[in-house]
Design an enzyme around this catalytic site. Structure first.
Site, mmCIF file in Angstrom:
data_model
loop_
_atom_site.group_PDB
_atom_site.id
_atom_site.type_symbol
_atom_site.label_atom_id
_atom_site.label_comp_id
_atom_site.label_asym_id
_atom_site.label_seq_id
_atom_site.Cartn_x
_atom_site.Cartn_y
_atom_site.Cartn_z
ATOM 1 N N CYS A 208 -51.149 14.561 20.714
ATOM 2 C CA CYS A 208 -50.200 14.769 19.618
ATOM 3 C C CYS A 208 -49.036 13.780 19.702
ATOM 4 O O CYS A 208 -48.474 13.378 18.678
ATOM 5 C CB CYS A 208 -49.683 16.197 19.617
ATOM 6 N N HIS B 33 -45.431 20.230 22.188
ATOM 7 C CA HIS B 33 -46.252 19.659 21.125
ATOM 8 C C HIS B 33 -45.385 18.691 20.322
ATOM 9 O O HIS B 33 -44.154 18.783 20.335
ATOM 10 C CB HIS B 33 -46.775 20.798 20.233
#
Length: 397
Positions: free
Chosen positions: A32, A339
């Site tokens: 990510c 994330h």
């Protein structure tokens, strides 16, 4: 995946930009950090256009040596409608009837990119990244800013080597392959190569030191591709920039050696932006080492970043104005897990990219990523890397 794509198309409706594509990126195990930065770079339109122009003018699909630059260009080519100019150059196309066959020869995946939305797998790029740098080989949480720094510097290195090789070939057109060159061993330093990456991202800082005894000012310039700013609770980008350029007194063990006085002297030091770049990348230093804890801690501080930013107190180009077009967001409470997602402005619409998922958001939603006013908050989505494009008077984006 299909439902999300159709939902985005329905949200944009007739306002879906002509020729634009909005694709999510597949996650290959904690990639990510890579996906969020690549989305920001793709929607940095000057960078995208110059990357594809460079690739169309310099690379042949058949003999291009694979590196991060070619892999990035290949990824961007998948992301958009293929440039007709690139195909006419690469395949010698004469008319549009040859279009479909050329697309399939170059890259079978491209044949499916008639869709306006969907998911692309940046597998080749990620494989090349992991092959070149062992830091990114593990499936552990990586830092998006470290990746951005590495990528831009790697692109610069590739372009500089190619430019110097081309210049050497021009200066020595009859040299024997692998043979000796007539270049002096200790000759003068070569002029620095200014690449299109530099032209987009590079700015100049000037480090001024004033001797408090003789008042002599010593100035030293240094280039930057991004600015890393210390942050404080309930602050703003403007205040962070002011702190970045604040005056520091050098005394006691930190005295400055003044060439004019020929001795260590107390001095005042400050860093100023001498020449602001076209694309201003601001990295908010949200991860700080806490000695008492013996580890890094994430600073969830609320830092307001405006949609329009005016840079004051610059040596050149006073009051340069910028428009925010992308934000890489860190989601999570700590530096070693979490994330990354990205917010992107494209054709006056704001989009939210979360790996494979892409959705439209309202401009007012951007402020929810400023940070938390309290230390302990359920909101862990904080702006981490900001991308601003310079507003050129007389031109509309």
């Amino acid at each position: 995946m299909g439902a999300a794509g159709s939902k985005l198309e329905k949200a944009l409706g007739d306002q879906f930009p002509e020729g634009e594509r909005y694709f999510g990126f597949e996650n290959f195990g904690n990639t990510c950090y890579c996906n969020s930065v690549l989305q920001a770079l793709y929607f940095c339109v000057p960078f995208r256009e110059q990357l594809l122009e460079y690739y169309s003018n310099n690379k042949s699909p058949a003999d291009a040596e694979e590196n991060l630059l070619t892999c990035l260009a290949d990824l961007f080519l998948q992301h958009i409608r293929i440039l007709w100019k690139w195909f006419t150059w690469a395949f010698g196309l004469r008319n549009p009837d040859e279009w479909n066959s050329a697309r399939l020869v170059a890259n079978p995946e491209i044949s499916s990119q008639k869709r306006k939305t969907g998911v692309i797998a940046p597998k080749r790029f990620v494989q090349r990244l992991r092959k070149q740098n062992e830091i990114f080989r593990s499936y552990m949480h990586q830092d998006a800013h470290e990746f951005l720094n590495y990528l831009l510097n790697e692109l610069v290195d590739i372009l500089e080597k190619e430019a110097r090789a081309a210049k050497s070939d021009q200066e020595n057109p009859h040299k024997i392959a692998n043979g000796p060159t007539n270049m002096p061993f200790n000759g003068p330093q070569k002029d620095p190569v200014i690449t299109w990456v530099h032209k987009n991202f590079q700015g100049i800082l000037t480090n001024e030191t004033r001797c408090l005894r003789c008042e002599t000012v010593t100035a030293r310039d240094e280039t930057f591709l991004d600015l890393s700013l210390d942050i404080e609770q309930n602050s703003s980008i403007t205040s962070c920039l002011k702190n970045f350029s604040s005056t520091e007194t050098l005394n006691a063990e930190d005295k400055f050696f003044c060439d004019k006085c020929c001795s260590l002297q107390e001095a005042q030091k400050r860093m100023k932006i001498k020449r602001p770049p076209h694309i201003l990348v601001i990295h908010l230093k949200r991860f700080k080492y806490i000695e008492q804890l013996g580890r890094y801690k994430k600073l969830s501080y609320r830092v307001v970043f405006p949609l329009e930013l005016k840079l004051s107190n610059t040596v050149e180009d006073a009051d340069a104005e910028y428009s925010l077009f992308a934000v890489v967001v860190h989601v999570g409470s700590g530096p070693n897990h979490g994330h990354y997602v990205s917010l992107v402005k494209s054709h006056n619409h704001w989009l939210f990219f979360d790996d494979e998922n892409v959705e439209m958001i309202d401009e007012s939603a951007v402020q929810t990523f400023f940070g938390s006013a309290q230390e302990y908050s359920s909101n862990t989505d904080h702006g981490y890397i900001l991308f601003y494009e310079r507003i050129v008077p007389g031109l509309t984006s």
